[in-house]
Design an enzyme around this catalytic site. Structure first.
Site, mmCIF file in Angstrom:
data_model
loop_
_atom_site.group_PDB
_atom_site.id
_atom_site.type_symbol
_atom_site.label_atom_id
_atom_site.label_comp_id
_atom_site.label_asym_id
_atom_site.label_seq_id
_atom_site.Cartn_x
_atom_site.Cartn_y
_atom_site.Cartn_z
ATOM 1 C CE LYS A 84 -3.914 1.880 2.716
ATOM 2 N NZ LYS A 84 -4.799 1.617 3.870
ATOM 3 C CB SER A 156 -7.989 3.345 2.836
ATOM 4 O OG SER A 156 -7.147 2.743 3.803
ATOM 5 C CB SER A 180 -8.241 0.995 6.045
ATOM 6 O OG SER A 180 -8.885 2.228 5.935
#
Lengths: 463, 65
Positions: A84, A156, A180
Site C-alpha cells: 500500500k 482504503s 481499511s
C-alpha cells in the site's frame, strides 16, 4: 472474455506458489514476469497500482532464485507482493495517493517491508489507496472491483486487495485504522487480517491515527495472510505461533455470533451468508451463540473522537495551507477533527479502555466472535453508499461498528470470503479473537475456508 | 431548551475555525455544523459509561515503534 486458467501461476495461493518453487515446476523469474505482464495489460483499467516496480521486482526475483537454489524454503521467497502506498519502500516514492506530497522521499523503508523483503518477497508495486487512507479523491480514482466494475472496491487498502484478487500480486500489505484492510478484502473476495494492536511495527507507515493504526496483510487464503502477518511481526510478540493451530478441529469450541449493531439485518443477503457460515461452523463442531457485542453503538463516536483529532494534528499543515488539493472527505474529516474538544478525545480514550475490558470478559467465555464484515454488500463504484431495499447505508457510519470496534479495542480480526451477493460481489465473514490470540482466529478461518468453496472462485476478468 | 438557529451554528463553527487559522466557506461551515451535531449525538451515548475513575488510556507510543 475468458476466465483465468485454473493453473495460471498468477492466481495460485502463495503457499502453492512457494511449493511449486521448491519442486522446481515454477521459477520466481517466470512468475514475476507473468505478474508484471498482467499488470501491464490490465492495470490501466484496474488502477490497483500507483507505481509499478518492475526493475526492483526482476532483481528480487533473480535473488530469490539464488536463495531457492541454496535450499532456502522460506514461505515468501520469490512471492510477488504489493505494498500500500502509504507504506515506505526504499528506492520508491510514497504518494499516499494524494496531490499533497507527504515529503518522505525515497530513502525510508517501513520496518514491516524490511522484514518481508529480507524474507525474500518480491515487491511488484505500490498499491492505490484512499488519500492518506481516509478519503476518496479525484487525484487517484478508486480501483475497479474485479467482480463487478460498477461496484465499489471499498477502501482504503483497495489497491492491495484488488491486486491480489485480480492476479497482479499474490499477497499484499495494507493498513487498517477502522477497517481499511478488512473492508476492501471483503469487497474484493480475498482474505484480510489485522493482528493485535502493536504486533507489527508502524515505523515507515504514514500515520492516520496513532491510537488505532495497524499494519494488515492480504492474501488469497487464510494461511497466506497469516504467513505474511507472521513475517511482518516484531520478534518476541506474545501468543502462539500464528499457524500453529491450522488443521486443528473446532469440536466443542464456543463462538459468539455478533449482534447488537444498529444495522442488524440491514442486508438480507449478508444475513443469509452469515447464517450459512454459522451452519458450517456448527457442522465443524463449534457451539455458536448469539451475543450482543459491547459498545458497538458507541463505536462511531469513539472512533471519530480519536481518529479525527489525531489525523488533524498529523495533517495540520496541509489542512491550513493546501486544503484545496485534498479530497472532499479528507477536508470534512479534518474540519471535524479540529473541532472535537480535547475533553472528548480523552473521554473517548477512557471509553476505549472500558469497552476493551468488556471484550476481555466476552473472550473469557468465547474463543472468538464471528459476524459480517460490514452491514451490507458493497455499493456503487467511487462512493461510500450502499442502497439496500431503498435504504442508504454509508460505509463511514457502518464501518466503525463492524470493523472499527476492533481497532478501538485492539483485538485481532480476520475477514474471508463467505458468499456472493446477487450483484456478483463478494460478502465477507469476520472472525475476531482475544489479544495476541491470532492463532485461534486463523484456526477458525482456515477450517471455514476448507469447508466452503468461496475462496476458489475467480473474478470474471480476462486471463 | 431554546431552539438554536442553524445559521448561528454555522457562524459559530466559522468563528471557531478561524481561530485555528482555517477559513471555511459556506458549504464547509454548513457541513461541519451538521457533522458536529451528529457527532454530539453519538458522544451523548457515552453518558451511560462510568468513566470517572478511568485513566485516559492514550495509546502506548511504544506500540508504534
Amino acid at each position: 472474455m475468458s476466465a483465468p486458467d485454473a493453473t495460471d501461476p498468477c492466481f495460485l495461493p502463495a503457499s502453492d506458489l512457494a511449493a511449486a518453487y521448491r519442486r522446481g515446476s515454477l521459477s520466481p523469474v517466470e512468475v514475476v514476469d507473468a505478474v508484471l505482464d498482467r499488470i501491464a495489460r490490465h492495470d490501466s483499467q484496474m488502477r490497483a497500482f500507483i507505481t509499478v516496480t518492475a526493475d526492483l521486482a526482476r532483481d528480487a526475483a533473480r535473488a530469490a532464485e539464488v536463495r531457492l537454489a541454496a535450499g532456502d524454503d522460506g514461505p515468501l521467497v520469490g512471492v510477488p507482493m504489493a505494498v500500500k502506498d502509504n507504506i515506505a519502500v526504499a528506492g520508491v516514492p510514497t504518494t499516499c495517493a494524494s496531490a499533497v506530497d507527504p515529503g518522505w522521499g525515497t530513502e525510508r523503508e517501513a520496518e514491516a517491508v524490511r522484514r518481508v523483503r529480507a524474507a525474500g518477497a518480491v515487491i511488484v508495486g505500490k498499491a492505490n489507496l484512499y488519500e492518506y487512507a481516509f478519503s476518496l479523491t479525484d487525484a487517484y480514482p478508486q480501483p475497479l472491483n474485479p467482480w463487478n466494475a460498477a461496484k465499489s472496491s471499498s477502501g482504503s487498502s483497495s489497491g492491495s486487495a484488488v491486486a491480489v484478487a485480480a492476479g497482479m500480486a499474490h499477497v499484499a500489505i495494507g493498513s487498517d485504522t477502522g477497517g481499511s484492510g478488512r473492508h476492501p478484502a471483503s469487497a474484493n473476495g480475498v482474505v484480510g487480517l489485522k493482528g493485535t494492536y502493536g504486533r507489527v511495527s508502524r515505523s515507515g507507515v504514514y500515520p492516520l491515527s496513532h491510537s488505532l493504526d495497524h499494519v494488515s496483510s492480504i492474501g488469497r487464503r487464510v494461511a497466506d495472510a497469516a504467513t505474511l502477518l507472521d513475517l511482518m511481526s516484531d520478534e518476541g510478540v506474545a501468543g502462539a505461533p500464528l499457524l500453529s493451530r491450522v488443521g486443528s478441529g473446532l469440536a466443542g469450541m464456543r463462538l459468539a455470533r455478533a449482534t447488537g449493531y444498529s444495522t442488524d439485518g440491514a442486508d438480507p443477503e449478508v444475513t443469509a451468508a452469515v447464517d450459512d457460515a454459522v451452519r458450517v461452523l456448527r457442522d465443524l463442531g463449534a457451539d455458536v451463540e448469539d451475543v450482543a457485542l459491547p459498545g458497538v453503538d458507541l463505536a462511531a463516536g469513539i472512533l471519530a473522537s480519536i481518529m479525527l483529532p489525531e489525523a488533524a494534528v498529523i495533517h495540520r499543515r496541509a489542512h491550513r495551507s493546501a486544503s484545496s488539493a485534498l479530497g472532499e472527505t479528507a477536508v470534512a474529516r479534518l474540519d471535524l477533527g479540529s473541532a472535537i474538544p480535547a475533553t472528548e478525545y480523552i473521554r473517548a480514550q477512557q471509553a476505549r479502555l472500558a469497552i476493551a475490558d468488556e471484550f476481555e470478559r466476552l473472550f473469557d467465555r468465547y474463543a472468538a466472535v464471528i459476524g459480517p464484515g460490514n452491514a451490507t454488500r458493497v455499493g456503487e463504484a467511487g462512493g461510500w453508499i450502499s442502497v439496500v431495499d431503498g435504504v442508504e447505508h454509508d460505509l463511514r457510519h457502518t464501518g466503525p461498528e463492524y470493523t472499527g470496534i476492533y481497532n478501538i479495542v485492539g483485538n485481532p480480526a480476520l475477514v474471508l470470503p463467505a458468499g456472493f451477493s446477487s450483484e456478483g460481489t463478494p460478502i465477507g465473514l469476520q472472525i475476531a479473537g482475544r489479544w495476541w490470540d491470532e492463532a485461534t482466529v486463523i484456526q477458525i478461518g482456515h477450517a471455514f475456508e476448507q469447508a466452503t468453496p468461496w475462496h476458489q472462485r475467480r473474478p470474471p476478468i480476462e486471463a | 431548551m431554546a431552539d438554536v438557529d442553524p445559521r448561528d451554528e454555522v457562524d459559530a463553527v466559522r468563528t471557531m475555525a478561524a481561530a485555528w487559522g482555517v477559513e471555511l466557506d459556506d458549504d464547509r461551515a454548513t457541513q461541519l455544523a451538521a457533522a458536529l451535531a451528529r457527532y454530539r449525538s453519538q458522544m451523548g451515548r457515552l453518558e451511560r459509561l462510568d468513566l470517572d475513575e478511568r485513566e485516559p488510556g492514550v495509546a502506548d507510543p511504544a506500540a508504534g515503534r
